[in-house]
Design a protein around this motif. Sequence first.
Motif, PDB file in Angstrom:
ATOM      1  N   ASP A  81       0.830  -1.207   0.000  1.00  0.00           N
ATOM      2  CA  ASP A  81       0.000   0.000   0.000  1.00  0.00           C
ATOM      3  C   ASP A  81       0.863   1.256   0.000  1.00  0.00           C
ATOM      4  OD1 ASP A  81      -2.183  -1.643   0.081  1.00  0.00           O
ATOM      5  OD2 ASP A  81      -2.525  -1.431   2.241  1.00  0.00           O
ATOM      6  N   ALA A  82       1.891   1.260   0.853  1.00  0.00           N
ATOM      7  CA  ALA A  82       2.785   2.416   0.907  1.00  0.00           C
ATOM      8  C   ALA A  82       3.596   2.529  -0.377  1.00  0.00           C
ATOM      9  CB  ALA A  82       3.715   2.307   2.114  1.00  0.00           C
ATOM     10  N   ALA A  83       4.044   1.399  -0.915  1.00  0.00           N
ATOM     11  CA  ALA A  83       4.832   1.424  -2.151  1.00  0.00           C
ATOM     12  C   ALA A  83       4.008   1.992  -3.303  1.00  0.00           C
ATOM     13  CB  ALA A  83       5.319   0.019  -2.487  1.00  0.00           C
ATOM     14  N   VAL A  84       2.771   1.545  -3.450  1.00  0.00           N
ATOM     15  CA  VAL A  84       1.906   2.075  -4.502  1.00  0.00           C
ATOM     16  C   VAL A  84       1.675   3.563  -4.293  1.00  0.00           C
ATOM     17  CG1 VAL A  84      -0.446   2.022  -5.431  1.00  0.00           C
ATOM     18  CG2 VAL A  84       0.789  -0.114  -5.040  1.00  0.00           C
ATOM     19  N   GLY A  85       1.548   3.975  -3.024  1.00  0.00           N
ATOM     20  CA  GLY A  85       1.399   5.398  -2.731  1.00  0.00           C
ATOM     21  C   GLY A  85       2.601   6.202  -3.194  1.00  0.00           C
ATOM     22  N   GLU A 108       2.560   6.531  -7.000  1.00  0.00           N
ATOM     23  CA  GLU A 108       1.575   7.502  -7.461  1.00  0.00           C
ATOM     24  C   GLU A 108       2.039   8.930  -7.170  1.00  0.00           C
ATOM     25  OE1 GLU A 108      -2.230   6.388  -5.913  1.00  0.00           O
ATOM     26  OE2 GLU A 108      -2.457   4.737  -7.352  1.00  0.00           O
ATOM     27  N   GLU A 109       2.711   9.135  -6.043  1.00  0.00           N
ATOM     28  CA  GLU A 109       3.271  10.455  -5.744  1.00  0.00           C
ATOM     29  C   GLU A 109       4.354  10.834  -6.748  1.00  0.00           C
ATOM     30  OE1 GLU A 109       4.703  10.593  -1.767  1.00  0.00           O
ATOM     31  OE2 GLU A 109       2.724  10.283  -0.834  1.00  0.00           O
ATOM     32  N   LEU A 110       5.119   9.834  -7.199  1.00  0.00           N
ATOM     33  CA  LEU A 110       6.168  10.089  -8.189  1.00  0.00           C
ATOM     34  C   LEU A 110       5.593  10.341  -9.585  1.00  0.00           C
ATOM     35  CD1 LEU A 110       8.814   7.412  -7.098  1.00  0.00           C
ATOM     36  CD2 LEU A 110       8.981   9.895  -6.835  1.00  0.00           C
ATOM     37  N   GLY A 111       4.300  10.052  -9.759  1.00  0.00           N
ATOM     38  CA  GLY A 111       3.642  10.382 -11.023  1.00  0.00           C
ATOM     39  C   GLY A 111       3.734   9.325 -12.098  1.00  0.00           C
ATOM     40  N   LEU A 112       3.832   8.033 -11.723  1.00  0.00           N
ATOM     41  CA  LEU A 112       3.834   6.992 -12.743  1.00  0.00           C
ATOM     42  C   LEU A 112       2.500   7.005 -13.487  1.00  0.00           C
ATOM     43  CD1 LEU A 112       6.365   5.990 -11.183  1.00  0.00           C
ATOM     44  CD2 LEU A 112       5.621   3.665 -11.727  1.00  0.00           C
ATOM     45  N   HIS A 113       2.580   6.836 -14.795  1.00  0.00           N
ATOM     46  CA  HIS A 113       1.393   6.829 -15.658  1.00  0.00           C
ATOM     47  C   HIS A 113       0.468   5.670 -15.285  1.00  0.00           C
ATOM     48  CE1 HIS A 113      -0.989   6.514 -19.371  1.00  0.00           C
ATOM     49  NE2 HIS A 113      -0.601   7.743 -19.658  1.00  0.00           N
ATOM     50  N   ARG A 114      -0.841   5.872 -15.441  1.00  0.00           N
ATOM     51  CA  ARG A 114      -1.805   4.807 -15.172  1.00  0.00           C
ATOM     52  C   ARG A 114      -1.455   3.554 -15.977  1.00  0.00           C
ATOM     53  NH1 ARG A 114      -6.940   5.847 -13.098  1.00  0.00           N
ATOM     54  NH2 ARG A 114      -7.022   3.571 -13.034  1.00  0.00           N
ATOM     55  N   ASP A 134      13.466   0.808  -2.299  1.00  0.00           N
ATOM     56  CA  ASP A 134      13.913   0.021  -1.154  1.00  0.00           C
ATOM     57  C   ASP A 134      12.670  -0.424  -0.393  1.00  0.00           C
ATOM     58  OD1 ASP A 134      14.649  -0.446   1.703  1.00  0.00           O
ATOM     59  OD2 ASP A 134      16.660   0.026   0.970  1.00  0.00           O
ATOM     60  N   GLN A 135      12.521  -1.723  -0.154  1.00  0.00           N
ATOM     61  CA  GLN A 135      11.279  -2.203   0.443  1.00  0.00           C
ATOM     62  C   GLN A 135      11.143  -1.856   1.930  1.00  0.00           C
ATOM     63  OE1 GLN A 135      10.499  -6.276   1.652  1.00  0.00           O
ATOM     64  NE2 GLN A 135      12.415  -6.968   0.694  1.00  0.00           N
ATOM     65  N   TYR A 136      12.205  -1.335   2.546  1.00  0.00           N
ATOM     66  CA  TYR A 136      12.125  -0.987   3.967  1.00  0.00           C
ATOM     67  C   TYR A 136      12.023   0.521   4.192  1.00  0.00           C
ATOM     68  CZ  TYR A 136      13.537  -5.827   4.313  1.00  0.00           C
ATOM     69  OH  TYR A 136      13.579  -7.185   4.170  1.00  0.00           O
ATOM     70  N   SER A 137      12.754   1.300   3.410  1.00  0.00           N
ATOM     71  CA  SER A 137      12.710   2.745   3.583  1.00  0.00           C
ATOM     72  C   SER A 137      11.751   3.422   2.607  1.00  0.00           C
ATOM     73  CB  SER A 137      14.108   3.333   3.390  1.00  0.00           C
ATOM     74  OG  SER A 137      14.531   3.209   2.032  1.00  0.00           O
ATOM     75  N   GLY A 138      11.456   2.756   1.510  1.00  0.00           N
ATOM     76  CA  GLY A 138      10.602   3.364   0.490  1.00  0.00           C
ATOM     77  C   GLY A 138      11.340   4.361  -0.384  1.00  0.00           C
ATOM     78  N   GLU A 139      12.670   4.468  -0.229  1.00  0.00           N
ATOM     79  CA  GLU A 139      13.449   5.410  -1.023  1.00  0.00           C
ATOM     80  C   GLU A 139      13.752   4.832  -2.404  1.00  0.00           C
ATOM     81  OE1 GLU A 139      14.343   8.539  -0.243  1.00  0.00           O
ATOM     82  OE2 GLU A 139      13.111   8.274   1.555  1.00  0.00           O
ATOM     83  N   PRO A 140      13.683   5.647  -3.441  1.00  0.00           N
ATOM     84  CA  PRO A 140      14.011   5.147  -4.788  1.00  0.00           C
ATOM     85  C   PRO A 140      15.489   4.772  -4.889  1.00  0.00           C
ATOM     86  CG  PRO A 140      12.739   7.186  -4.917  1.00  0.00           C
ATOM     87  CD  PRO A 140      13.159   7.030  -3.481  1.00  0.00           C
ATOM     88  N   LEU A 141      15.753   3.567  -5.339  1.00  0.00           N
ATOM     89  CA  LEU A 141      17.117   3.134  -5.608  1.00  0.00           C
ATOM     90  C   LEU A 141      17.497   3.468  -7.053  1.00  0.00           C
ATOM     91  CD1 LEU A 141      16.964  -0.406  -3.973  1.00  0.00           C
ATOM     92  CD2 LEU A 141      17.976   1.665  -3.002  1.00  0.00           C
TER      93      LEU A 141
END
Length: 461
Positions: free
Chosen positions: A291-295, A298-304, A336-343
């Motif tokens: 849920d957080a990853a998808v959030g 979406e915040e980063l603006g990935l296209h539908r 990153d699956q723990y911090s949610g930061e883009p690698l």
Amino acid sequence: MTDATDRGAAPEPAARSGGASDLYRAVWRWHFYAGLLILPFLITLSISGAIYLFRDEVDTWVHADFLQVSPAEEQRLAPSEIIAAALAAQPGTAVKYTDPLADDLSTEITVKPETGGSMAVYVDQYSGKVLEVRPDRSTFSWTVRYLHSFRFFGATPRMVIEIVAGWAILLVLTGIYLWWPRGQRGGVVSVRGTPARRVFWRDLHAVTGLFAGGFILFLAITGLPWSSVWGAKVNEWANGSNFGYPSGLRIAVPMSEEHLDHVAPTSWSLEQARIPETAPPEAGMPSIGVDAAVGVFEELGLHRGYAVALPVTPTGVFSGSVYPDDLSRQRVVHLDQYSGEPLLDMTYAEYGPLGRALEWGINTHMGQTYGVANQVVMLLACLGIVLLAVSAAVMWWKRRPSGSLGVPPLPSDRRVFIGLFVLLGIGGALFPLTGLSLLAMIALDLIWQWSTNRRREAPVA
């Protein structure tokens, strides 16, 4: 382009005597062989390609029972709830969450069972109802795509793609030479006669080839990246040791041995791109969850329509990727699956020049780059190729001597073959599988000539 002309059945005009006539006959002979070898494949590729151009429209109609849903935005479930509903219907490990391209389309969850291949589960994201459970990539459009690329038949038959593409290029180039006006008044951009006459089919073939030839070259060249030999080597050459990450973009994080194409559909230039690894977590550190990853995506603006490959190991990552019709919106983001930061966050603009050119060619080949206009133009090209094949077959049948294959006559001066074979050899070096098939055709042609001469020289009983 033409396999035969009225001049091929009658004595050659004086203007085409001597060397010019011999060269014409040599080119005509190899144009005939090219058509004989690949026209059936071109028809198959054209029909399947024409259908695939409209894959979204066709799929939505064919699979309306599980692809279409009634939107109720205020009731939309969280991704984790949608995945839970999918796993209740199909036990296993959820490996991918695919966001619907539009609000009235269902959500697809890819599940890996304990045994067997991956399954696709379609869920109504508003009610949580499971609408369909079926093998992954088994929709009508995926079936057509696999037929078109010959992937449906395994790795070895896919080599046919490279052979057909190379011969299609040869077919166009020799066809242009045969079409080139040499004083005739008709059959250049007009069609003479009626369907009952062979000249009608000759002109129809030549004029259609004139307009469709450029599209055949484009489709052949842009289709080559899918070939199992040439395409794989160009992919490696174009993208370096890591198959797709532009220089300077890779971040200093551990890289797994998993490739992006193994977990989600991706662009051709990134099929072999390796996925980063999350650093080993501290004891007790939880994953941020889907849920957080998808959030974040979406915040980063990935296209539908983006797909999220889910981590299945402690060092796995959430990989979001999307390849819409608009090339500028292509994007791959690993979290990153723990911090949610883009690698890693990569867009089309960050591909190298060759990568961008290849992706543009592939996107246009699939009818995506320029919307409906792109689809219509490619559809007309496919219809033109089918018309070329049909007119070639009719024209050959009408000029074919009774009881004979109707191979165009050999030139009187065999030396003209030297230059032609040099050109064929260059093409064969560029496209190895086509080159091998060329050698096979040359050997068969020599055997044909030898057996024909033996029959002529045999004494009459």
